[in-house]
Design an enzyme around this catalytic site. Structure first.
Site, PDB file in Angstrom:
ATOM      1  N   SER A 139       0.866  -1.188   0.000  1.00 58.10           N
ATOM      2  CA  SER A 139       0.000   0.000   0.000  1.00 58.10           C
ATOM      3  C   SER A 139       0.895   1.228   0.000  1.00 58.10           C
ATOM      4  O   SER A 139       2.047   1.166   0.452  1.00 58.10           O
ATOM      5  CB  SER A 139      -0.860   0.013   1.268  1.00 58.10           C
ATOM      6  OG  SER A 139      -1.467   1.283   1.436  1.00 58.10           O
ATOM      7  N   TYR A 152      -1.606   0.334  10.798  1.00 59.47           N
ATOM      8  CA  TYR A 152      -1.735  -0.109   9.395  1.00 59.47           C
ATOM      9  C   TYR A 152      -0.458   0.239   8.628  1.00 59.47           C
ATOM     10  O   TYR A 152       0.080  -0.596   7.889  1.00 59.47           O
ATOM     11  CB  TYR A 152      -2.964   0.543   8.752  1.00 59.47           C
ATOM     12  CG  TYR A 152      -3.191   0.090   7.320  1.00 59.47           C
ATOM     13  CD1 TYR A 152      -3.485  -1.237   7.032  1.00 59.47           C
ATOM     14  CD2 TYR A 152      -3.107   0.994   6.259  1.00 59.47           C
ATOM     15  CE1 TYR A 152      -3.684  -1.657   5.716  1.00 59.47           C
ATOM     16  CE2 TYR A 152      -3.314   0.581   4.944  1.00 59.47           C
ATOM     17  CZ  TYR A 152      -3.595  -0.743   4.682  1.00 59.47           C
ATOM     18  OH  TYR A 152      -3.789  -1.165   3.387  1.00 59.47           O
TER      19      TYR A 152
HETATM   20  P1  NDP Z   1     -11.579  -5.734   0.949  1.00 57.57           P
HETATM   21  O1  NDP Z   1     -11.986  -5.506   2.363  1.00 57.57           O
HETATM   22  O2  NDP Z   1     -12.562  -5.454  -0.120  1.00 57.57           O
HETATM   23  O3  NDP Z   1     -11.021  -7.236   0.779  1.00 57.57           O
HETATM   24  C1  NDP Z   1     -10.141  -7.775   1.734  1.00 57.57           C
HETATM   25  C2  NDP Z   1     -10.013  -9.263   1.503  1.00 57.57           C
HETATM   26  O4  NDP Z   1      -9.083  -9.785   2.468  1.00 57.57           O
HETATM   27  C3  NDP Z   1     -11.329 -10.010   1.697  1.00 57.57           C
HETATM   28  O5  NDP Z   1     -11.467 -10.966   0.679  1.00 57.57           O
HETATM   29  C4  NDP Z   1     -11.156 -10.696   3.043  1.00 57.57           C
HETATM   30  O6  NDP Z   1     -11.828 -11.947   3.025  1.00 57.57           O
HETATM   31  C5  NDP Z   1      -9.653 -10.941   3.077  1.00 57.57           C
HETATM   32  N1  NDP Z   1      -9.170 -11.079   4.451  1.00 57.57           N
HETATM   33  C6  NDP Z   1      -9.084 -10.134   5.411  1.00 57.57           C
HETATM   34  N2  NDP Z   1      -8.646 -10.666   6.555  1.00 57.57           N
HETATM   35  C7  NDP Z   1      -8.428 -11.988   6.309  1.00 57.57           C
HETATM   36  C8  NDP Z   1      -7.972 -13.083   7.102  1.00 57.57           C
HETATM   37  N3  NDP Z   1      -7.629 -12.922   8.379  1.00 57.57           N
HETATM   38  N4  NDP Z   1      -7.872 -14.304   6.535  1.00 57.57           N
HETATM   39  C9  NDP Z   1      -8.221 -14.484   5.238  1.00 57.57           C
HETATM   40  N5  NDP Z   1      -8.649 -13.502   4.422  1.00 57.57           N
HETATM   41  C10 NDP Z   1      -8.753 -12.260   4.979  1.00 57.57           C
HETATM   42  O7  NDP Z   1     -10.268  -4.825   0.744  1.00 57.57           O
HETATM   43  P2  NDP Z   1      -9.334  -4.564  -0.548  1.00 57.57           P
HETATM   44  O8  NDP Z   1      -9.681  -5.447  -1.655  1.00 57.57           O
HETATM   45  O9  NDP Z   1      -9.323  -3.118  -0.761  1.00 57.57           O
HETATM   46  O10 NDP Z   1      -7.916  -4.951   0.068  1.00 57.57           O
HETATM   47  C11 NDP Z   1      -7.108  -6.000  -0.443  1.00 57.57           C
HETATM   48  C12 NDP Z   1      -5.658  -5.692  -0.056  1.00 57.57           C
HETATM   49  O11 NDP Z   1      -5.250  -4.482  -0.653  1.00 57.57           O
HETATM   50  C13 NDP Z   1      -5.407  -5.537   1.436  1.00 57.57           C
HETATM   51  O12 NDP Z   1      -4.158  -6.127   1.737  1.00 57.57           O
HETATM   52  C14 NDP Z   1      -5.346  -4.035   1.631  1.00 57.57           C
HETATM   53  O13 NDP Z   1      -4.561  -3.682   2.736  1.00 57.57           O
HETATM   54  C15 NDP Z   1      -4.700  -3.610   0.328  1.00 57.57           C
HETATM   55  N6  NDP Z   1      -4.910  -2.240  -0.103  1.00 57.57           N
HETATM   56  C16 NDP Z   1      -6.173  -1.691  -0.214  1.00 57.57           C
HETATM   57  C17 NDP Z   1      -6.318  -0.390  -0.658  1.00 57.57           C
HETATM   58  C18 NDP Z   1      -7.648   0.287  -0.756  1.00 57.57           C
HETATM   59  O14 NDP Z   1      -7.696   1.529  -0.746  1.00 57.57           O
HETATM   60  N7  NDP Z   1      -8.755  -0.446  -0.891  1.00 57.57           N
HETATM   61  C19 NDP Z   1      -5.157   0.389  -1.087  1.00 57.57           C
HETATM   62  C20 NDP Z   1      -3.889  -0.261  -0.898  1.00 57.57           C
HETATM   63  C21 NDP Z   1      -3.792  -1.537  -0.465  1.00 57.57           C
HETATM   64  P3  NDP Z   1     -12.718 -12.546   4.213  1.00 57.57           P
HETATM   65  O15 NDP Z   1     -13.222 -11.385   5.014  1.00 57.57           O
HETATM   66  O16 NDP Z   1     -13.770 -13.342   3.529  1.00 57.57           O
HETATM   67  O17 NDP Z   1     -11.758 -13.407   4.966  1.00 57.57           O
HETATM   68  C1  8X3 Z   2      -5.089   1.633   1.679  1.00 58.54           C
HETATM   69  C2  8X3 Z   2      -4.803   2.996   1.182  1.00 58.54           C
HETATM   70  O1  8X3 Z   2      -4.325   5.398   1.932  1.00 58.54           O
HETATM   71  O2  8X3 Z   2      -6.083   4.197   3.111  1.00 58.54           O
HETATM   72  O3  8X3 Z   2      -3.934   0.904   1.860  1.00 58.54           O
HETATM   73  O4  8X3 Z   2      -3.780   3.646   3.478  1.00 58.54           O
HETATM   74  S1  8X3 Z   2      -4.730   4.105   2.504  1.00 58.54           S
END
Ligand code: NDP
Ligand code: 8X3
Length: 250
Positions: A139, A152
Site C-alpha cells: 500500500s 496499518y
Molecule cells: P476488501 O476488504 O474489499 O477485501 C479484503 C479481503 O481480504 C477479503 O477478501 C477478506 O476476506 C480478506 N481477508 C481479510 N482478513 C483476512 C484473514 N484474516 N484471513 C483471510 N482472508 C482475509 O479490501 P481490498 O480489496 O481493498 O484490500 C485487499 C488488499 O489491498 C489488502 O491487503 C489491503 O490492505 C490492500 N490495499 C487496499 C487499498 C484500498 O484503498 N482499498 C489500497 C492499498 C492496499 P474474508 O473477510 O472473507 O476473509
Molecule cells: C489503503 C490505502 O491510503 O487508506 O492501503 O492507506 S490508505
C-alpha cells in the site's frame, strides 16, 4: 494457462483479480474466510470462463490451517505458478494513543504474518520447479506514513521490507517477487476499517475518483504477464487525484 492462488478473493481487489485471471483462461484458487462468497464466485467463474476454480476457506492468521489447506490441494491445483498475497485489512483510524491494541495485533498478524505463512506453504513447489511469481499487495501506507495510520502503516512498511527480503532470498530459485502499492481504492476496505460505519467509509471516496478494484486487477495482471526474464519489483499506483499517501487533491 497458469494456476493462480489469490488470497482474500471474497471482495475488492482479490475478487477482481480472480475475474481478470479467469477471463484470460487461467485456473484460480480463491481463498478467504467467507465460504458463501467463495462458493458464489467459483460458480460464476466456472460458468462464465470455463476455467477450473478451487476454493479454500481459511484465516491467514491461522498457521496450521494455512499449511493444511495448501497441503490438501487436489492434484490439478498443486502446481501454483502465481501466488497473490492480497488478503489484508486496516482497522481503525485513530491517533496512536487512542488506537486499539487488538486492532494492531489483527493488522500485523494478517498483513505480515499471514503473508509469511501462505508464502512458506506455497514455496516448496515453486522452488522445486525453479519457477514462480509472488505478488504482494502492499500500500502507499507502506511508502509514506500518514496521520492516524500507525498500526496499518507499520504493517504495510513491514510487508514492503518482507517483499524486498523475499526477492533477495528467492532470486537464486528464479522466483519473481513483485510488491504492488495502491493508493485509495473503493472496495470494502473502508467499511472494514471503520467497522461498519457507512458514513465514515463513504467520506473516504467523496470529491474525487478513486481507483477501482478492476483498475488494480489490470495492473496486477500486467505485472504477471511480462516475459519470463522481466520482473517488476516494486510498483506504486494511485488515482489521478492522489500524489502520495497524505496529499489528495479533491
Ligand atoms: P476488501 O476488504 O474489499 O477485501 C479484503 C479481503 O481480504 C477479503 O477478501 C477478506 O476476506 C480478506 N481477508 C481479510 N482478513 C483476512 C484473514 N484474516 N484471513 C483471510 N482472508 C482475509 O479490501 P481490498 O480489496 O481493498 O484490500 C485487499 C488488499 O489491498 C489488502 O491487503 C489491503 O490492505 C490492500 N490495499 C487496499 C487499498 C484500498 O484503498 N482499498 C489500497 C492499498 C492496499 P474474508 O473477510 O472473507 O476473509
Ligand atoms: C489503503 C490505502 O491510503 O487508506 O492501503 O492507506 S490508505
Amino acid at each position: 494457462m497458469k494456476t493462480v492462488l489469490i488470497t482474500g478473493a471474497t471482495s475488492g481487489f482479490g475478487k477482481a483479480m480472480a475475474e481478470k485471471f479467469a477471463s484470460h483462461n487461467n485456473n484460480v484458487i480463491i481463498t478467504g474466510r467467507r465460504a458463501d462468497r467463495l462458493e458464489a464466485l467459483a460458480k460464476d467463474l466456472i460458468a462464465t470462463y470455463k476455467v477450473q476454480v478451487h476454493s479454500l476457506v481459511f484465516d491467514v492468521r491461522d498457521r496450521k490451517a494455512v499449511f493444511s489447506a495448501i497441503e490438501q490441494l487436489p492434484p490439478a491445483f498443486k502446481k501454483i505458478d502465481i501466488l497473490i498475497n492480497n488478503a489484508g485489512l486496516a482497522l481503525g483510524r485513530d491517533y496512536f494513543e487512542d488506537a486499539e491494541t487488538e486492532d494492531w495485533e489483527i493488522m500485523l498478524d494478517t498483513n505480515v504474518k499471514g503473508v509469511m505463512y501462505v508464502t512458506k506453504a506455497v514455496l516448496p513447489g515453486m522452488i522445486e520447479r525453479k519457477q514462480g511469481h509472488i505478488i504482494n499487495m502492499g500500500s502507499i501506507a507502506g511508502k509514506e506514513v500518514y496521520e492516524k495510520g500507525n498500526g496499518y502503516c507499520a504493517s504495510k512498511y513491514a510487508l514492503d521490507a518482507l517483499s524486498q527480503s523475499m526477492r533477495v532470498d528467492l532470486v537464486r530459485h528464479k522466483i519473481k517477487v513483485t510488491a504492488i502499492h495502491p493508493g485509495a481504492a473503493e472496495t470494502e476496505f473502508s467499511m472494514v476499517r471503520f467497522k461498519g460505519n457507512t458514513a465514515a467509509a463513504d467520506k473516504m471516496y467523496e470529491g474525487y475518483q478513486p481507483l477501482s478494484a478492476a483498475d488494480v486487477a489490470d495492473v496486477v495482471y500486467y505485472t504477471a504477464t511480462l516475459p519470463a526474464h522481466v520482473c517488476i519489483n516494486d510498483l506504486v499506483l494511485t488515482c489521478l487525484a492522489q500524489a502520495n499517501s497524505f496529499y489528495l487533491n479533491k
